[in-house]
Design a protein around this motif. Structure first.
Motif, PDB file in Angstrom:
ATOM      1  N   ALA A 188     -23.269  -2.860 -49.562  1.00 47.70           N
ATOM      2  CA  ALA A 188     -23.346  -2.503 -48.181  1.00 47.70           C
ATOM      3  C   ALA A 188     -22.192  -2.592 -47.282  1.00 47.70           C
ATOM      4  O   ALA A 188     -21.913  -2.076 -46.319  1.00 47.70           O
ATOM      5  CB  ALA A 188     -24.749  -3.338 -47.774  1.00 47.70           C
ATOM      6  N   CYS A 189     -21.336  -3.658 -47.729  1.00 45.05           N
ATOM      7  CA  CYS A 189     -20.556  -4.220 -46.914  1.00 45.05           C
ATOM      8  C   CYS A 189     -19.002  -4.417 -47.391  1.00 45.05           C
ATOM      9  O   CYS A 189     -18.650  -5.508 -47.690  1.00 45.05           O
ATOM     10  CB  CYS A 189     -20.792  -5.484 -46.078  1.00 45.05           C
ATOM     11  N   PRO A 190     -18.478  -3.189 -48.191  1.00 44.98           N
ATOM     12  CA  PRO A 190     -16.912  -3.452 -48.639  1.00 44.98           C
ATOM     13  C   PRO A 190     -15.944  -3.857 -47.908  1.00 44.98           C
ATOM     14  O   PRO A 190     -15.190  -4.582 -48.027  1.00 44.98           O
ATOM     15  CB  PRO A 190     -16.923  -2.067 -49.184  1.00 44.98           C
ATOM     16  N   HIS A 191     -16.261  -3.614 -46.430  1.00 44.90           N
ATOM     17  CA  HIS A 191     -15.253  -4.050 -45.425  1.00 44.90           C
ATOM     18  C   HIS A 191     -15.204  -5.553 -45.076  1.00 44.90           C
ATOM     19  O   HIS A 191     -14.221  -6.149 -45.054  1.00 44.90           O
ATOM     20  CB  HIS A 191     -15.388  -3.400 -44.032  1.00 44.90           C
ATOM     21  N   TYR A 192     -16.477  -6.157 -45.427  1.00 46.90           N
ATOM     22  CA  TYR A 192     -16.513  -7.793 -45.556  1.00 46.90           C
ATOM     23  C   TYR A 192     -15.876  -8.156 -46.690  1.00 46.90           C
ATOM     24  O   TYR A 192     -15.304  -9.306 -46.774  1.00 46.90           O
ATOM     25  CB  TYR A 192     -18.080  -8.241 -45.300  1.00 46.90           C
ATOM     26  N   LEU A 193     -16.298  -7.439 -47.921  1.00 49.17           N
ATOM     27  CA  LEU A 193     -15.628  -7.644 -49.117  1.00 49.17           C
ATOM     28  C   LEU A 193     -14.078  -8.010 -49.095  1.00 49.17           C
ATOM     29  O   LEU A 193     -13.172  -8.895 -49.500  1.00 49.17           O
ATOM     30  CB  LEU A 193     -15.832  -6.794 -50.302  1.00 49.17           C
ATOM     31  N   PHE A 194     -13.544  -7.001 -48.452  1.00 50.50           N
ATOM     32  CA  PHE A 194     -11.822  -7.001 -48.552  1.00 50.50           C
ATOM     33  C   PHE A 194     -11.366  -7.891 -47.343  1.00 50.50           C
ATOM     34  O   PHE A 194     -10.279  -8.343 -47.362  1.00 50.50           O
ATOM     35  CB  PHE A 194     -11.459  -5.518 -47.966  1.00 50.50           C
ATOM     36  N   GLU A 195     -12.344  -8.190 -46.257  1.00 51.75           N
ATOM     37  CA  GLU A 195     -11.978  -9.400 -45.177  1.00 51.75           C
ATOM     38  C   GLU A 195     -11.925 -10.703 -46.051  1.00 51.75           C
ATOM     39  O   GLU A 195     -11.208 -11.552 -45.525  1.00 51.75           O
ATOM     40  CB  GLU A 195     -13.060  -9.338 -44.228  1.00 51.75           C
ATOM     41  N   ILE A 196     -12.911 -10.684 -46.967  1.00 53.14           N
ATOM     42  CA  ILE A 196     -12.597 -12.010 -47.885  1.00 53.14           C
ATOM     43  C   ILE A 196     -11.625 -12.365 -48.566  1.00 53.14           C
ATOM     44  O   ILE A 196     -10.674 -13.131 -48.594  1.00 53.14           O
ATOM     45  CB  ILE A 196     -14.133 -12.228 -48.754  1.00 53.14           C
ATOM     46  N   ILE A 197     -11.091 -10.898 -49.335  1.00 53.72           N
ATOM     47  CA  ILE A 197      -9.971 -10.750 -50.064  1.00 53.72           C
ATOM     48  C   ILE A 197      -8.795 -11.245 -48.868  1.00 53.72           C
ATOM     49  O   ILE A 197      -7.728 -12.017 -49.545  1.00 53.72           O
ATOM     50  CB  ILE A 197      -9.848  -9.641 -50.802  1.00 53.72           C
ATOM     51  N   THR A 198      -8.973 -10.766 -47.822  1.00 58.00           N
ATOM     52  CA  THR A 198      -7.717 -11.038 -46.961  1.00 58.00           C
ATOM     53  C   THR A 198      -7.708 -12.409 -46.651  1.00 58.00           C
ATOM     54  O   THR A 198      -6.227 -13.123 -46.657  1.00 58.00           O
ATOM     55  CB  THR A 198      -7.833 -10.444 -45.621  1.00 58.00           C
ATOM     56  N   PHE A 199      -8.579 -13.225 -46.536  1.00 59.53           N
ATOM     57  CA  PHE A 199      -8.427 -14.639 -46.012  1.00 59.53           C
ATOM     58  C   PHE A 199      -7.948 -15.582 -47.503  1.00 59.53           C
ATOM     59  O   PHE A 199      -7.154 -16.397 -47.258  1.00 59.53           O
ATOM     60  CB  PHE A 199      -9.577 -15.050 -45.371  1.00 59.53           C
ATOM     61  N   TRP A 200      -8.365 -14.868 -48.399  1.00 63.07           N
ATOM     62  CA  TRP A 200      -7.849 -15.766 -49.921  1.00 63.07           C
ATOM     63  C   TRP A 200      -6.441 -15.279 -49.992  1.00 63.07           C
ATOM     64  O   TRP A 200      -5.726 -16.056 -50.530  1.00 63.07           O
ATOM     65  CB  TRP A 200      -8.816 -15.101 -50.945  1.00 63.07           C
ATOM     66  N   GLY A 201      -6.056 -14.316 -49.550  1.00 65.71           N
ATOM     67  CA  GLY A 201      -4.524 -13.930 -49.741  1.00 65.71           C
ATOM     68  C   GLY A 201      -3.766 -14.869 -48.553  1.00 65.71           C
ATOM     69  O   GLY A 201      -2.850 -15.252 -48.913  1.00 65.71           O
ATOM     70  N   ILE A 202      -4.324 -15.034 -47.305  1.00 67.59           N
ATOM     71  CA  ILE A 202      -3.807 -16.176 -46.471  1.00 67.59           C
ATOM     72  C   ILE A 202      -3.635 -17.533 -47.054  1.00 67.59           C
ATOM     73  O   ILE A 202      -2.678 -18.099 -46.833  1.00 67.59           O
ATOM     74  CB  ILE A 202      -4.602 -15.876 -45.253  1.00 67.59           C
ATOM     75  N   PHE A 203      -4.753 -17.847 -47.751  1.00 64.45           N
ATOM     76  CA  PHE A 203      -4.744 -19.197 -48.320  1.00 64.45           C
ATOM     77  C   PHE A 203      -3.701 -19.326 -49.323  1.00 64.45           C
ATOM     78  O   PHE A 203      -2.926 -20.196 -49.245  1.00 64.45           O
ATOM     79  CB  PHE A 203      -6.095 -19.586 -48.892  1.00 64.45           C
ATOM     80  N   LEU A 204      -3.655 -18.429 -50.323  1.00 65.24           N
ATOM     81  CA  LEU A 204      -2.430 -18.333 -51.273  1.00 65.24           C
ATOM     82  C   LEU A 204      -0.958 -18.349 -50.734  1.00 65.24           C
ATOM     83  O   LEU A 204      -0.246 -18.868 -51.307  1.00 65.24           O
ATOM     84  CB  LEU A 204      -2.729 -17.002 -52.182  1.00 65.24           C
ATOM     85  N   VAL A 235       2.029 -13.906 -54.564  1.00 66.48           N
ATOM     86  CA  VAL A 235       0.810 -13.334 -55.129  1.00 66.48           C
ATOM     87  C   VAL A 235      -0.169 -13.303 -53.832  1.00 66.48           C
ATOM     88  O   VAL A 235      -0.738 -12.295 -53.622  1.00 66.48           O
ATOM     89  CB  VAL A 235       0.153 -14.414 -56.271  1.00 66.48           C
ATOM     90  N   GLY A 236      -0.056 -14.318 -52.832  1.00 62.80           N
ATOM     91  CA  GLY A 236      -1.018 -14.232 -51.613  1.00 62.80           C
ATOM     92  C   GLY A 236      -0.603 -13.120 -50.779  1.00 62.80           C
ATOM     93  O   GLY A 236      -1.591 -12.458 -50.202  1.00 62.80           O
ATOM     94  N   MET A 237       0.700 -12.790 -50.513  1.00 64.44           N
ATOM     95  CA  MET A 237       1.044 -11.456 -49.977  1.00 64.44           C
ATOM     96  C   MET A 237       0.312 -10.254 -50.587  1.00 64.44           C
ATOM     97  O   MET A 237       0.083  -9.365 -49.835  1.00 64.44           O
ATOM     98  CB  MET A 237       2.523 -11.515 -49.625  1.00 64.44           C
ATOM     99  N   ILE A 238       0.379 -10.149 -51.765  1.00 65.92           N
ATOM    100  CA  ILE A 238      -0.050  -8.900 -52.372  1.00 65.92           C
ATOM    101  C   ILE A 238      -1.789  -9.066 -52.274  1.00 65.92           C
ATOM    102  O   ILE A 238      -1.975  -8.058 -51.884  1.00 65.92           O
ATOM    103  CB  ILE A 238       0.346  -8.885 -53.812  1.00 65.92           C
ATOM    104  N   VAL A 239      -2.413 -10.104 -52.629  1.00 69.92           N
ATOM    105  CA  VAL A 239      -3.728 -10.127 -52.213  1.00 69.92           C
ATOM    106  C   VAL A 239      -3.982  -9.811 -50.922  1.00 69.92           C
ATOM    107  O   VAL A 239      -5.037  -8.963 -50.522  1.00 69.92           O
ATOM    108  CB  VAL A 239      -4.256 -11.431 -52.505  1.00 69.92           C
ATOM    109  N   SER A 293      -5.748  -3.777 -46.600  1.00 74.90           N
ATOM    110  CA  SER A 293      -5.771  -2.301 -46.639  1.00 74.90           C
ATOM    111  C   SER A 293      -6.959  -1.716 -46.906  1.00 74.90           C
ATOM    112  O   SER A 293      -7.584  -0.637 -46.422  1.00 74.90           O
ATOM    113  CB  SER A 293      -4.809  -1.852 -47.823  1.00 74.90           C
ATOM    114  N   GLY A 294      -7.786  -2.436 -47.723  1.00 71.47           N
ATOM    115  CA  GLY A 294      -9.050  -2.174 -48.121  1.00 71.47           C
ATOM    116  C   GLY A 294     -10.118  -2.192 -46.981  1.00 71.47           C
ATOM    117  O   GLY A 294     -11.106  -1.254 -46.620  1.00 71.47           O
ATOM    118  N   ASN A 295      -9.766  -3.154 -46.171  1.00 68.77           N
ATOM    119  CA  ASN A 295     -10.715  -3.300 -44.769  1.00 68.77           C
ATOM    120  C   ASN A 295     -10.500  -2.226 -43.964  1.00 68.77           C
ATOM    121  O   ASN A 295     -11.298  -1.782 -43.413  1.00 68.77           O
ATOM    122  CB  ASN A 295     -10.277  -4.787 -44.302  1.00 68.77           C
ATOM    123  N   LEU A 296      -9.145  -2.006 -43.880  1.00 71.85           N
ATOM    124  CA  LEU A 296      -9.017  -0.854 -42.754  1.00 71.85           C
ATOM    125  C   LEU A 296      -9.668   0.467 -43.351  1.00 71.85           C
ATOM    126  O   LEU A 296     -10.043   1.358 -42.540  1.00 71.85           O
ATOM    127  CB  LEU A 296      -7.293  -0.464 -42.682  1.00 71.85           C
TER     128      LEU A 296
END
Length: 265
Positions: A201-217, A159-163, A169-172
């Protein structure tokens, strides 16, 4: 608490607990500083709260050089881990691969995607670069210490790898949209359009947050959890400051556009 016990693998170590809490507290402090107007000096905030002699005394780098200082050490730490820890289980391999690819992507964007108008102050570049390097190296080392421990009963690494892939991808994609706002040679800032920029204003930061939650999972390690929490707080503060900056610079900036989480914050 039962869910945490079932989903976290952490060896009994005072060092891991201390580093986890320290990283979280530091990132919360930086996030609060952003909200209060005390910014790390890169991108549009590189010259905020600097004027006269004090600003002249600081060393300003080009944005490209400064951003490479931010990301190259962490990328090298991830790359070196494949040599330092050659015998890896699947979770360890997934974690080191995710971290290494994340910072490879960041360096790729710096070199080939981003367009720049500001600069980076050297002390901010060193601070952020050191932090990214330290959390990458520490996360990998603590994951190494967790090898051989019983797997969590709730296995979230896939699940973490999918997140993670969704986040990166969203950040890029949103970094690409930001780069398309300016023609070659243009320096002025504009209101971003497309993607989730109509919502936050900052969807790139939103997806950066998602990226690090994926890394945690992927990791399911206490230190990775506290890093994900801390980075979320910091980027929320940075997003709040960015939205405030847009509102101050553009009278037509939509009031209903949130900072980082659509419809919420």
């Amino acid at each position: 608490m039962l869910l945490m016990d079932n989903a976290i693998i952490t060896p009994p170590s005072f060092l891991i607990t201390a580093m986890s809490v320290l990283s979280l507290v530091l990132l919360i402090f930086l996030g609060c500083s952003e909200i209060m107007g005390k910014h790390l000096k890169y991108s549009k905030f590189w010259n905020v709260n600097n004027s006269g002699k004090s600003a002249m005394a600081q060393i300003k780098l080009s944005s490209r050089t400064g951003m490479l200082i931010l990301y190259i050490p962490a990328f090298l730490a991830g790359l070196a881990s494949f040599w330092i820890f050659p015998r890896q289980d699947l979770r360890f391999l997934m974690l080191t691969s995710a971290l290494t690819f994340h910072f490879f992507k960041r360096n790729f964007e710096v070199l080939f995607i981003h367009k720049y108008s500001g600069g980076v102050i050297l002390d901010s570049a060193i601070l952020i670069g050191t932090f990214y390097f330290s959390i990458t190296a520490t996360m990998i080392y603590f994951q190494h210490l967790s090898e051989g421990l019983p797997e969590p009963r709730i296995d979230l690494k896939y699940v973490g790898m999918i997140v993670f892939l969704l986040g990166i991808s969203g950040n890029l994609y949103h970094h690409y949209l930001l780069s398309k706002m300016r023609n070659d040679g243009e320096k002025q800032y504009k209101i971003p359009k497309g993607g989730l920029f109509d919502k936050v204003a900052c969807p790139h930061y939103l997806f950066e947050i998602i990226t690090f939650w994926g890394i945690f999972l992927i990791s399911q390690n206490l230190y990775a959890l506290f890093c994900a929490l801390g980075i979320s707080f910091y980027l929320m503060g940075r997003s709040y400051a960015t939205r405030k900056w847009y509102l101050s610079k553009f009278d037509i900036f939509p009031q209903d556009v949130k900072a980082v989480f659509p419809y919420v914050f």
